[in-house]
Motif scaffolding. Structure first.
Motif, PDB file in Angstrom:
ATOM      1  N   LYS A  42      56.864  29.492  70.290  1.00  0.00           N
ATOM      2  CA  LYS A  42      57.298  30.077  71.558  1.00  0.00           C
ATOM      3  C   LYS A  42      58.719  30.612  71.448  1.00  0.00           C
ATOM      4  O   LYS A  42      59.036  31.707  71.928  1.00  0.00           O
ATOM      5  N   TYR A  43      59.578  29.850  70.790  1.00  0.00           N
ATOM      6  CA  TYR A  43      60.965  30.282  70.619  1.00  0.00           C
ATOM      7  C   TYR A  43      61.038  31.548  69.760  1.00  0.00           C
ATOM      8  O   TYR A  43      61.724  32.511  70.116  1.00  0.00           O
ATOM      9  N   LYS A  44      60.331  31.531  68.620  1.00  0.00           N
ATOM     10  CA  LYS A  44      60.400  32.667  67.697  1.00  0.00           C
ATOM     11  C   LYS A  44      59.873  33.952  68.331  1.00  0.00           C
ATOM     12  O   LYS A  44      60.428  35.029  68.136  1.00  0.00           O
ATOM     13  N   ILE A  45      58.797  33.826  69.110  1.00  0.00           N
ATOM     14  CA  ILE A  45      58.171  35.018  69.682  1.00  0.00           C
ATOM     15  C   ILE A  45      58.924  35.539  70.896  1.00  0.00           C
ATOM     16  O   ILE A  45      59.194  36.748  71.007  1.00  0.00           O
ATOM     17  N   PHE A  46      59.285  34.645  71.806  1.00  0.00           N
ATOM     18  CA  PHE A  46      59.791  35.084  73.103  1.00  0.00           C
ATOM     19  C   PHE A  46      61.290  34.867  73.329  1.00  0.00           C
ATOM     20  O   PHE A  46      61.861  35.484  74.235  1.00  0.00           O
TER      21      PHE A  46
ATOM     22  N   ILE B 217      62.106  44.643  56.009  1.00  0.00           N
ATOM     23  CA  ILE B 217      63.026  45.584  55.353  1.00  0.00           C
ATOM     24  C   ILE B 217      63.807  46.371  56.399  1.00  0.00           C
ATOM     25  O   ILE B 217      65.030  46.529  56.302  1.00  0.00           O
ATOM     26  N   PHE B 218      63.109  46.857  57.406  1.00  0.00           N
ATOM     27  CA  PHE B 218      63.733  47.615  58.495  1.00  0.00           C
ATOM     28  C   PHE B 218      64.864  46.801  59.118  1.00  0.00           C
ATOM     29  O   PHE B 218      65.978  47.289  59.325  1.00  0.00           O
ATOM     30  N   MET B 219      64.588  45.528  59.417  1.00  0.00           N
ATOM     31  CA  MET B 219      65.559  44.676  60.098  1.00  0.00           C
ATOM     32  C   MET B 219      66.717  44.264  59.195  1.00  0.00           C
ATOM     33  O   MET B 219      67.742  43.786  59.686  1.00  0.00           O
ATOM     34  N   ASN B 220      66.588  44.429  57.886  1.00  0.00           N
ATOM     35  CA  ASN B 220      67.705  44.152  56.975  1.00  0.00           C
ATOM     36  C   ASN B 220      68.823  45.183  57.126  1.00  0.00           C
ATOM     37  O   ASN B 220      69.978  44.901  56.785  1.00  0.00           O
ATOM     38  N   PHE B 221      68.475  46.372  57.646  1.00  0.00           N
ATOM     39  CA  PHE B 221      69.440  47.461  57.678  1.00  0.00           C
ATOM     40  C   PHE B 221      69.711  48.029  59.075  1.00  0.00           C
ATOM     41  O   PHE B 221      70.731  48.676  59.282  1.00  0.00           O
TER      42      PHE B 221
ATOM     43  N   PRO C 112      62.566  41.203  67.107  1.00  0.00           N
ATOM     44  CA  PRO C 112      61.440  42.054  67.500  1.00  0.00           C
ATOM     45  C   PRO C 112      60.247  41.945  66.559  1.00  0.00           C
ATOM     46  O   PRO C 112      59.113  42.175  66.963  1.00  0.00           O
ATOM     47  N   LEU C 113      60.502  41.577  65.307  1.00  0.00           N
ATOM     48  CA  LEU C 113      59.412  41.438  64.343  1.00  0.00           C
ATOM     49  C   LEU C 113      58.469  40.324  64.762  1.00  0.00           C
ATOM     50  O   LEU C 113      57.248  40.512  64.840  1.00  0.00           O
ATOM     51  N   PHE C 114      59.020  39.149  65.071  1.00  0.00           N
ATOM     52  CA  PHE C 114      58.190  38.035  65.537  1.00  0.00           C
ATOM     53  C   PHE C 114      57.581  38.338  66.904  1.00  0.00           C
ATOM     54  O   PHE C 114      56.461  37.924  67.193  1.00  0.00           O
ATOM     55  N   PHE C 115      58.316  39.073  67.730  1.00  0.00           N
ATOM     56  CA  PHE C 115      57.814  39.388  69.072  1.00  0.00           C
ATOM     57  C   PHE C 115      56.533  40.220  69.000  1.00  0.00           C
ATOM     58  O   PHE C 115      55.523  39.870  69.618  1.00  0.00           O
TER      59      PHE C 115
ATOM     60  N   LYS D 240      69.014  47.742  63.653  1.00  0.00           N
ATOM     61  CA  LYS D 240      69.163  46.815  64.772  1.00  0.00           C
ATOM     62  C   LYS D 240      67.842  46.570  65.491  1.00  0.00           C
ATOM     63  O   LYS D 240      66.895  47.350  65.370  1.00  0.00           O
ATOM     64  N   SER D 241      67.825  45.492  66.276  1.00  0.00           N
ATOM     65  CA  SER D 241      66.635  45.148  67.057  1.00  0.00           C
ATOM     66  C   SER D 241      66.245  46.275  68.002  1.00  0.00           C
ATOM     67  O   SER D 241      65.069  46.605  68.152  1.00  0.00           O
ATOM     68  N   ARG D 242      67.245  46.865  68.660  1.00  0.00           N
ATOM     69  CA  ARG D 242      66.979  47.971  69.590  1.00  0.00           C
ATOM     70  C   ARG D 242      66.273  49.122  68.887  1.00  0.00           C
ATOM     71  O   ARG D 242      65.352  49.743  69.434  1.00  0.00           O
ATOM     72  N   GLN D 243      66.678  49.398  67.648  1.00  0.00           N
ATOM     73  CA  GLN D 243      66.074  50.489  66.897  1.00  0.00           C
ATOM     74  C   GLN D 243      64.644  50.146  66.493  1.00  0.00           C
ATOM     75  O   GLN D 243      63.773  51.016  66.461  1.00  0.00           O
ATOM     76  N   PHE D 244      64.405  48.864  66.195  1.00  0.00           N
ATOM     77  CA  PHE D 244      63.040  48.428  65.872  1.00  0.00           C
ATOM     78  C   PHE D 244      62.137  48.620  67.083  1.00  0.00           C
ATOM     79  O   PHE D 244      61.022  49.159  66.963  1.00  0.00           O
ATOM     80  N   HIS D 245      62.573  48.166  68.256  1.00  0.00           N
ATOM     81  CA  HIS D 245      61.783  48.333  69.481  1.00  0.00           C
ATOM     82  C   HIS D 245      61.446  49.810  69.700  1.00  0.00           C
ATOM     83  O   HIS D 245      60.305  50.169  70.017  1.00  0.00           O
ATOM     84  N   PHE D 246      62.447  50.661  69.542  1.00  0.00           N
ATOM     85  CA  PHE D 246      62.227  52.095  69.784  1.00  0.00           C
ATOM     86  C   PHE D 246      61.208  52.674  68.815  1.00  0.00           C
ATOM     87  O   PHE D 246      60.272  53.374  69.232  1.00  0.00           O
ATOM     88  N   VAL D 247      61.383  52.409  67.521  1.00  0.00           N
ATOM     89  CA  VAL D 247      60.493  52.997  66.516  1.00  0.00           C
ATOM     90  C   VAL D 247      59.061  52.495  66.690  1.00  0.00           C
ATOM     91  O   VAL D 247      58.102  53.272  66.595  1.00  0.00           O
ATOM     92  N   TYR D 248      58.901  51.205  66.964  1.00  0.00           N
ATOM     93  CA  TYR D 248      57.558  50.654  67.145  1.00  0.00           C
ATOM     94  C   TYR D 248      56.861  51.307  68.342  1.00  0.00           C
ATOM     95  O   TYR D 248      55.741  51.833  68.222  1.00  0.00           O
TER      96      TYR D 248
END
Length: 284
Positions: A9-13, A99-103, A18-21, A105-113
């Motif tokens: 629950k912690y990891k997802i929410f 790999i994406f998250m290594n370089f 964003p990866l775990f979410f 931000k979370s905001r950018q991951f949300h947007f691209v997904y």
């Protein structure tokens, strides 16, 4: 067992990762629909969860049906057709999302997904309604799955750091740009198959991921649409400033500067010293 549930629950929410979410949301939705389908089968119900999902949350190709299913360009990317479908999508999301998250931000991951899924939906609908060969064959179909969103993350990572290598069974070390190219070619070749609609969605997601990174490297970050504007607040601070935390002997300012350089110029533009600093920081 209780601790395991709390940890998940912690990891997802709550972790903000964003990866775990997205992996968590996709898996939870799949399990709910699959379990309902099992009970429907046991009770000899006429309910077919597969057909129900495609009818109400799958993305229809028909322009006449889209107005009453206006929400499906978003919902379709969170439902899957079978265990293998979700397994391969989530494995791809985990590998390339990490790999994406290594370089970035979370905001950018949300947007691209999310934008990748929406771009896949747009290409899917446009192509099936404008290319004559599909007029009498695929126009009544629907599509589900996170493949377009995953392709966006995959191609974005491969465009940002094309020479980043991962280990593949039987192949050894492979640069991720070749993996992305192979997946794109498979989707392109598949345009003449029964799953042409799904492959159009894959291509739409891939194009979004590619052009997002190219735009980012030119100084334009489309994900700033998701950026919260900070509320201005004057705070008096009489305490002396603390020294900035350092990771692996590298200050946070140096890490931020390196990450900003990656965002604008790409990983390959880093000097050997900058790559070494980033490596040390990542190991801390």
């Amino acid at each position: 067992m209780n601790n395991t549930v709390k940890d998940l629950k912690y990891k997802i929410f709550q972790s903000g990762d964003p990866l775990f979410f997205y992996i968590g949301i996709n898996v939870i939705i799949f399990l709910i629909t699959a379990i309902i389908g099992v009970f429907a089968f046991f009770s000899k119900s006429a309910l077919d969860m597969g057909e129900l999902v495609r009818e109400y949350v799958g993305l229809p190709s028909s322009l006449a049906k889209l107005p009453e299913r206006f929400y499906t360009p978003f919902t379709y990317m969170f439902f899957h057709d079978g265990i293998l479908h979700i397994l391969f999508n989530m494995l791809g999301l985990f590998w390339f999302g990490s790999i994406f998250m290594n370089f970035l931000k979370s905001r950018q991951f949300h947007f691209v997904y999310l934008a990748g899924g929406l771009a896949g939906a747009l290409i899917y609908v446009i192509c099936l309604n404008t290319i004559p060969v599909f007029a009498n064959t695929l126009l009544g179909q629907t599509v589900i799955g996170s493949s377009a969103a995953v392709m966006a993350i995959m191609v974005a990572a491969a465009t940002l750091v094309p020479n980043y290598t991962i280990m593949l069974l039987l192949f050894g070390e492979v640069k991720i740009k070749w993996i992305a190219i192979v997946y794109f070619l498979i989707s392109f070749i598949g345009l003449s198959s029964a799953n042409a609609g799904g492959n159009f969605a894959h291509i739409g997601g891939a194009l979004l991921g590619f052009f997002y990174i190219k735009s980012l490297q030119n100084g334009n970050d489309w994900s700033k649409l998701f950026e919260r504007k900070p509320k201005l607040k004057v705070v008096r601070n009489d305490k002396p400033l603390k020294k900035t935390d350092a990771k692996g002997g590298v200050s946070q300012q140096e890490i931020d500067a390196i990450l900003d350089k990656i965002s604008t110029s790409g990983y390959d533009k880093l000097s050997a010293a900058e790559k070494e600093k980033l490596f040390k920081a990542s190991k801390d």
